[in-house]
Design a protein around this motif. Structure first.
Motif, mmCIF file in Angstrom:
data_model
loop_
_atom_site.group_PDB
_atom_site.id
_atom_site.type_symbol
_atom_site.label_atom_id
_atom_site.label_comp_id
_atom_site.label_asym_id
_atom_site.label_seq_id
_atom_site.Cartn_x
_atom_site.Cartn_y
_atom_site.Cartn_z
ATOM 1 N N THR A 45 3.630 3.934 -5.115
ATOM 2 C CA THR A 45 2.198 4.122 -5.361
ATOM 3 C C THR A 45 1.564 2.928 -6.071
ATOM 4 O O THR A 45 0.378 2.956 -6.393
ATOM 5 N N ALA A 46 2.351 1.884 -6.274
ATOM 6 C CA ALA A 46 1.808 0.649 -6.843
ATOM 7 C C ALA A 46 1.955 -0.482 -5.826
ATOM 8 O O ALA A 46 2.225 -1.617 -6.178
ATOM 9 N N GLY A 47 1.790 -0.148 -4.559
ATOM 10 C CA GLY A 47 1.992 -1.141 -3.506
ATOM 11 C C GLY A 47 1.011 -0.968 -2.379
ATOM 12 O O GLY A 47 -0.200 -0.914 -2.586
ATOM 13 N N GLU A 48 1.581 -0.841 -1.168
ATOM 14 C CA GLU A 48 0.737 -0.711 0.012
ATOM 15 C C GLU A 48 1.486 0.008 1.116
ATOM 16 O O GLU A 48 2.710 0.081 1.123
ATOM 17 N N VAL A 49 0.700 0.526 2.050
ATOM 18 C CA VAL A 49 1.212 1.143 3.265
ATOM 19 C C VAL A 49 0.770 0.259 4.413
ATOM 20 O O VAL A 49 -0.405 -0.071 4.537
ATOM 21 N N VAL A 51 0.537 -0.009 8.396
ATOM 22 C CA VAL A 51 0.558 0.739 9.641
ATOM 23 C C VAL A 51 0.795 -0.249 10.772
ATOM 24 O O VAL A 51 0.043 -1.222 10.913
ATOM 25 N N GLU A 52 1.848 -0.024 11.558
ATOM 26 C CA GLU A 52 2.126 -0.910 12.687
ATOM 27 C C GLU A 52 0.932 -0.915 13.620
ATOM 28 O O GLU A 52 0.440 0.143 14.015
ATOM 29 N N ASN A 53 0.451 -2.097 13.967
ATOM 30 C CA ASN A 53 -0.727 -2.274 14.820
ATOM 31 C C ASN A 53 -1.963 -1.603 14.234
ATOM 32 O O ASN A 53 -2.813 -1.100 14.962
ATOM 33 N N GLY A 54 -2.043 -1.572 12.913
ATOM 34 C CA GLY A 54 -3.173 -0.939 12.251
ATOM 35 C C GLY A 54 -3.405 -1.561 10.888
ATOM 36 O O GLY A 54 -2.934 -2.659 10.606
ATOM 37 N N PRO A 55 -4.111 -0.848 10.042
ATOM 38 C CA PRO A 55 -4.480 -1.418 8.747
ATOM 39 C C PRO A 55 -3.322 -1.438 7.745
ATOM 40 O O PRO A 55 -2.336 -0.731 7.896
ATOM 41 N N THR A 56 -3.484 -2.253 6.732
ATOM 42 C CA THR A 56 -2.642 -2.216 5.542
ATOM 43 C C THR A 56 -3.522 -1.646 4.442
ATOM 44 O O THR A 56 -4.628 -2.148 4.201
ATOM 45 N N LEU A 57 -3.056 -0.579 3.819
ATOM 46 C CA LEU A 57 -3.854 0.123 2.827
ATOM 47 C C LEU A 57 -3.180 0.074 1.468
ATOM 48 O O LEU A 57 -1.979 0.317 1.366
ATOM 49 N N PRO A 58 -3.941 -0.204 0.407
ATOM 50 C CA PRO A 58 -3.351 -0.182 -0.926
ATOM 51 C C PRO A 58 -3.044 1.259 -1.327
ATOM 52 O O PRO A 58 -3.765 2.187 -0.957
ATOM 53 N N THR A 59 -1.951 1.434 -2.069
ATOM 54 C CA THR A 59 -1.587 2.768 -2.547
ATOM 55 C C THR A 59 -1.814 2.853 -4.044
ATOM 56 O O THR A 59 -1.817 1.845 -4.751
ATOM 57 N N GLY A 60 -2.022 4.058 -4.509
ATOM 58 C CA GLY A 60 -2.234 4.310 -5.922
ATOM 59 C C GLY A 60 -1.651 5.652 -6.299
ATOM 60 O O GLY A 60 -1.344 6.482 -5.444
ATOM 61 N N GLY A 61 -1.515 5.868 -7.568
ATOM 62 C CA GLY A 61 -0.978 7.133 -8.065
ATOM 63 C C GLY A 61 -2.007 8.242 -8.016
ATOM 64 O O GLY A 61 -3.190 8.007 -7.779
ATOM 65 N N PRO A 62 -1.568 9.466 -8.268
ATOM 66 C CA PRO A 62 -2.472 10.618 -8.210
ATOM 67 C C PRO A 62 -3.273 10.791 -9.503
ATOM 68 O O PRO A 62 -3.076 11.739 -10.256
ATOM 69 N N SER A 63 -4.164 9.846 -9.764
ATOM 70 C CA SER A 63 -5.038 9.956 -10.934
ATOM 71 C C SER A 63 -6.415 9.421 -10.577
ATOM 72 O O SER A 63 -6.564 8.631 -9.644
ATOM 73 N N ALA A 64 -7.398 9.839 -11.329
ATOM 74 C CA ALA A 64 -8.782 9.468 -11.026
ATOM 75 C C ALA A 64 -9.032 7.972 -11.156
ATOM 76 O O ALA A 64 -9.871 7.419 -10.450
ATOM 77 N N ASP A 65 -8.304 7.289 -12.024
ATOM 78 C CA ASP A 65 -8.558 5.867 -12.232
ATOM 79 C C ASP A 65 -7.683 4.955 -11.380
ATOM 80 O O ASP A 65 -7.790 3.739 -11.458
ATOM 81 N N ALA A 66 -6.826 5.515 -10.548
ATOM 82 C CA ALA A 66 -5.953 4.699 -9.699
ATOM 83 C C ALA A 66 -6.751 4.083 -8.558
ATOM 84 O O ALA A 66 -7.686 4.679 -8.040
ATOM 85 N N GLY A 68 -6.526 2.561 -4.679
ATOM 86 C CA GLY A 68 -5.682 2.808 -3.517
ATOM 87 C C GLY A 68 -5.547 4.291 -3.254
ATOM 88 O O GLY A 68 -5.955 5.134 -4.054
ATOM 89 N N SER A 69 -4.983 4.619 -2.107
ATOM 90 C CA SER A 69 -4.800 6.016 -1.704
ATOM 91 C C SER A 69 -3.420 6.502 -2.101
ATOM 92 O O SER A 69 -2.462 5.743 -2.113
ATOM 93 N N ASN A 70 -3.338 7.795 -2.392
ATOM 94 C CA ASN A 70 -2.074 8.370 -2.820
ATOM 95 C C ASN A 70 -1.518 9.310 -1.748
ATOM 96 O O ASN A 70 -2.219 9.654 -0.787
ATOM 97 N N PRO A 71 -0.270 9.736 -1.881
ATOM 98 C CA PRO A 71 0.340 10.609 -0.864
ATOM 99 C C PRO A 71 -0.436 11.905 -0.634
ATOM 100 O O PRO A 71 -0.512 12.387 0.501
ATOM 101 N N GLU A 72 -1.017 12.449 -1.689
ATOM 102 C CA GLU A 72 -1.797 13.679 -1.534
ATOM 103 C C GLU A 72 -2.979 13.455 -0.601
ATOM 104 O O GLU A 72 -3.274 14.286 0.260
ATOM 105 N N GLN A 73 -3.641 12.316 -0.756
ATOM 106 C CA GLN A 73 -4.778 11.997 0.113
ATOM 107 C C GLN A 73 -4.335 11.759 1.552
ATOM 108 O O GLN A 73 -4.987 12.226 2.491
ATOM 109 N N PHE A 74 -3.230 11.036 1.727
ATOM 110 C CA PHE A 74 -2.735 10.787 3.087
ATOM 111 C C PHE A 74 -2.366 12.097 3.784
ATOM 112 O O PHE A 74 -2.688 12.304 4.954
#
Length: 167
Positions: A45-49, A51-66, A68-74
């Motif tokens: 959650t301190a990195g990125e996801v 997607v093959e042939n798609g976007p690279t998205l920053p990841t973040g933890g499950p908190s309001a101030d994080a 990037g997107s977190n697993p719950e959102q995905f």
């Protein structure tokens, strides 16, 4: 996934068979791959996801101030999109022209047996139909939706350990 009477919404929404899927690596019950998404996470959650042939998205933890997107959102995005499309297919098959809304919440909880647990919840509405009919339509979509089915089964995932990628 395919219904005997025709194509499922997933077949309609995806493009052809997956490239380079090893059929012998899949359980026998999955005989025809319609689509395969390939995603790689680097850094949790301190990195990125990526997607093959798609976007690279920053990841973040499950908190309001994080950031990037977190697993719950995905997970919420996946379920709301899949259930919404499956609901549209159910309505089409029944000749109903109505707007739908699928709102998904995914909460993260401590699991008393150790670790954490997701608690997903979908709130579905269908405009211009009665409450009982909306419930029947939502239940039919939920029974067919691949993500709903995945969430309801403990044996649906496969885990393999592989060597780290080079370079």
């Amino acid at each position: 996934m395919a219904e005997p009477s025709g194509q499922s919404p997933i077949e309609t929404a995806t493009a052809g068979p997956s490239a380079a899927t090893a059929p012998d690596a899949l359980p026998e019950k999955y005989t025809r791959t319609l689509y395969t998404a390939r995603v790689e996470n680097v850094g949790g959650t301190a990195g990125e996801v990526r997607v093959e042939n798609g976007p690279t998205l920053p990841t973040g933890g499950p908190s309001a101030d994080a950031t990037g997107s977190n697993p719950e959102q995905f997970l919420a995005m996946a379920w709301s999109t899949c259930l919404g499309e499956t609901l549209k297919a159910v309505l089409r098959e029944r000749g109903i022209d109505a707007a739908t809304h699928v709102h998904v919440e995914v909460s993260l909880h401590f699991d008393p047996t150790g670790g954490y647990r997701f608690a997903p919840r979908a709130l579905v509405s269908v405009e211009d139909v009665g409450e009982d009919e909306a419930r029947r339509l939502a239940e039919a979509a939920h029974a067919r939706c691949p993500v709903s089915r995945l969430l309801g089964r403990a044996d649906s995932g496969a885990l393999e350990v592989v060597p780290p990628p080079r370079g």
